[in-house]
Write a protein that holds these residues in place. Structure first.
Motif, PDB file in Angstrom:
ATOM      1  N   MET A 233       0.823  -1.201   0.000  1.00  0.00           N
ATOM      2  CA  MET A 233       0.000   0.000   0.000  1.00  0.00           C
ATOM      3  C   MET A 233       0.866   1.263   0.000  1.00  0.00           C
ATOM      4  N   THR A 234       1.962   1.209   0.739  1.00  0.00           N
ATOM      5  CA  THR A 234       2.865   2.355   0.797  1.00  0.00           C
ATOM      6  C   THR A 234       3.462   2.651  -0.581  1.00  0.00           C
ATOM      7  N   ASP A 235       3.786   1.596  -1.331  1.00  0.00           N
ATOM      8  CA  ASP A 235       4.334   1.789  -2.674  1.00  0.00           C
ATOM      9  C   ASP A 235       3.321   2.497  -3.577  1.00  0.00           C
ATOM     10  N   LEU A 236       2.062   2.097  -3.467  1.00  0.00           N
ATOM     11  CA  LEU A 236       1.015   2.724  -4.263  1.00  0.00           C
ATOM     12  C   LEU A 236       0.873   4.200  -3.903  1.00  0.00           C
ATOM     13  N   LEU A 237       0.809   4.502  -2.633  1.00  0.00           N
ATOM     14  CA  LEU A 237       0.671   5.902  -2.206  1.00  0.00           C
ATOM     15  C   LEU A 237       1.886   6.729  -2.624  1.00  0.00           C
TER      16      LEU A 237
ATOM     17  N   LEU B 130       1.566   7.324  -6.360  1.00  0.00           N
ATOM     18  CA  LEU B 130       0.537   8.337  -6.611  1.00  0.00           C
ATOM     19  C   LEU B 130       1.043   9.732  -6.272  1.00  0.00           C
ATOM     20  N   PHE B 131       1.764   9.863  -5.187  1.00  0.00           N
ATOM     21  CA  PHE B 131       2.337  11.147  -4.803  1.00  0.00           C
ATOM     22  C   PHE B 131       3.332  11.640  -5.856  1.00  0.00           C
ATOM     23  N   HIS B 132       4.196  10.740  -6.340  1.00  0.00           N
ATOM     24  CA  HIS B 132       5.137  11.103  -7.406  1.00  0.00           C
ATOM     25  C   HIS B 132       4.390  11.563  -8.653  1.00  0.00           C
ATOM     26  N   ALA B 133       3.336  10.847  -9.003  1.00  0.00           N
ATOM     27  CA  ALA B 133       2.562  11.205 -10.189  1.00  0.00           C
ATOM     28  C   ALA B 133       1.972  12.603 -10.055  1.00  0.00           C
ATOM     29  N   VAL B 134       1.447  12.923  -8.898  1.00  0.00           N
ATOM     30  CA  VAL B 134       0.859  14.250  -8.674  1.00  0.00           C
ATOM     31  C   VAL B 134       1.937  15.329  -8.763  1.00  0.00           C
ATOM     32  N   VAL B 135       3.065  15.109  -8.134  1.00  0.00           N
ATOM     33  CA  VAL B 135       4.137  16.109  -8.157  1.00  0.00           C
ATOM     34  C   VAL B 135       4.643  16.317  -9.576  1.00  0.00           C
ATOM     35  N   TYR B 136       4.928  15.239 -10.293  1.00  0.00           N
ATOM     36  CA  TYR B 136       5.412  15.372 -11.670  1.00  0.00           C
ATOM     37  C   TYR B 136       4.364  16.018 -12.570  1.00  0.00           C
TER      38      TYR B 136
ATOM     39  N   ILE C   5      10.801  12.261 -17.332  1.00  0.00           N
ATOM     40  CA  ILE C   5      10.147  11.540 -16.229  1.00  0.00           C
ATOM     41  C   ILE C   5      10.319  10.031 -16.416  1.00  0.00           C
ATOM     42  N   TRP C   6      10.086   9.561 -17.631  1.00  0.00           N
ATOM     43  CA  TRP C   6      10.176   8.126 -17.914  1.00  0.00           C
ATOM     44  C   TRP C   6      11.586   7.607 -17.634  1.00  0.00           C
ATOM     45  N   SER C   7      12.590   8.402 -17.974  1.00  0.00           N
ATOM     46  CA  SER C   7      13.979   7.968 -17.811  1.00  0.00           C
ATOM     47  C   SER C   7      14.468   8.070 -16.377  1.00  0.00           C
ATOM     48  N   ASN C   8      13.923   9.009 -15.617  1.00  0.00           N
ATOM     49  CA  ASN C   8      14.484   9.288 -14.298  1.00  0.00           C
ATOM     50  C   ASN C   8      13.483   9.218 -13.146  1.00  0.00           C
ATOM     51  N   GLY C   9      12.216   9.354 -13.434  1.00  0.00           N
ATOM     52  CA  GLY C   9      11.232   9.555 -12.380  1.00  0.00           C
ATOM     53  C   GLY C   9      10.956   8.383 -11.476  1.00  0.00           C
ATOM     54  N   ALA C  10      11.276   7.177 -11.894  1.00  0.00           N
ATOM     55  CA  ALA C  10      10.946   6.003 -11.078  1.00  0.00           C
ATOM     56  C   ALA C  10      11.882   5.832  -9.891  1.00  0.00           C
ATOM     57  N   THR C  11      13.031   6.497  -9.937  1.00  0.00           N
ATOM     58  CA  THR C  11      14.015   6.265  -8.884  1.00  0.00           C
ATOM     59  C   THR C  11      13.630   6.941  -7.578  1.00  0.00           C
ATOM     60  N   SER C  12      13.454   8.225  -7.590  1.00  0.00           N
ATOM     61  CA  SER C  12      13.107   8.967  -6.382  1.00  0.00           C
ATOM     62  C   SER C  12      12.904  10.420  -6.768  1.00  0.00           C
ATOM     63  N   PHE C  13      12.655  11.237  -5.737  1.00  0.00           N
ATOM     64  CA  PHE C  13      12.636  12.675  -5.989  1.00  0.00           C
ATOM     65  C   PHE C  13      14.064  13.187  -5.876  1.00  0.00           C
ATOM     66  N   GLY C  14      14.222  14.464  -5.886  1.00  0.00           N
ATOM     67  CA  GLY C  14      15.560  15.040  -5.802  1.00  0.00           C
ATOM     68  C   GLY C  14      16.093  15.272  -7.194  1.00  0.00           C
ATOM     69  N   TRP C  15      17.204  14.621  -7.526  1.00  0.00           N
ATOM     70  CA  TRP C  15      17.830  14.847  -8.823  1.00  0.00           C
ATOM     71  C   TRP C  15      16.923  14.495 -10.008  1.00  0.00           C
TER      72      TRP C  15
END
Length: 152
Positions: free
Chosen positions: A1-5, A8-14, A78-88
């Protein structure tokens, strides 16, 4: 569940960041074309009265290609970098997104300089799509392809 949230948070920010960059892209195109871009698209005169005869289909084509171009750059970042984390990865997305906007503006001026007439004026004239508008739209998509390739 935490992974999903978290996803979703990453998707909203991006989405919010990308939406803001696309708004900047629209305003940059508005700045580099004569008159008010919204008026050319809507077909409004100085008094705000709308008429289909005042709409610029060339401006619509260029603005559409411009927005798709900038969205493709953002998508690739986003596709190339967004899955890792926020920040860089978010910094990369913003950086490449703004670079795409700047390069599109620079290329519009460059194409304007090497084509006959005033390209930026021609693509805002009311009426049917002018041939130079196809060139301006293709140039924006070409810029996107080059920037996307440099990301990937």
């Amino acid at each position: 569940m935490t992974d999903l949230l978290n996803a979703l948070f990453h998707a909203v920010v991006y989405a919010v960041v990308s939406g803001a960059i696309l708004i900047v892209a629209y305003y940059v195109l508005d700045l580099v074309t004569p008159g008010h871009l919204g008026s050319h698209l809507h077909g409004s005169d100085e008094d705000g009265k709308a008429s289909v005869h005042l709409q610029s289909r060339s401006a619509a084509l260029v603005a559409s290609a411009w927005m798709i171009s900038n969205a493709l750059v953002l998508f690739t970042a986003i596709w190339s970098n967004g899955a890792t984390s926020f920040g860089w990865p978010l910094v990369w997305t913003v950086s490449f997104g703004l670079l795409g906007v700047a390069l599109n503006a620079a290329m519009l001026f460059a194409i304007d300089a090497v084509t006959p007439g005033n390209l930026r004026q021609i693509v805002t004239e009311p009426g049917p799509v002018r041939p130079l508008a196809y060139l301006a739209g293709a140039t924006a998509l070409s810029v996107a392809a080059i920037v996307c390739a440099s990301i990937a």
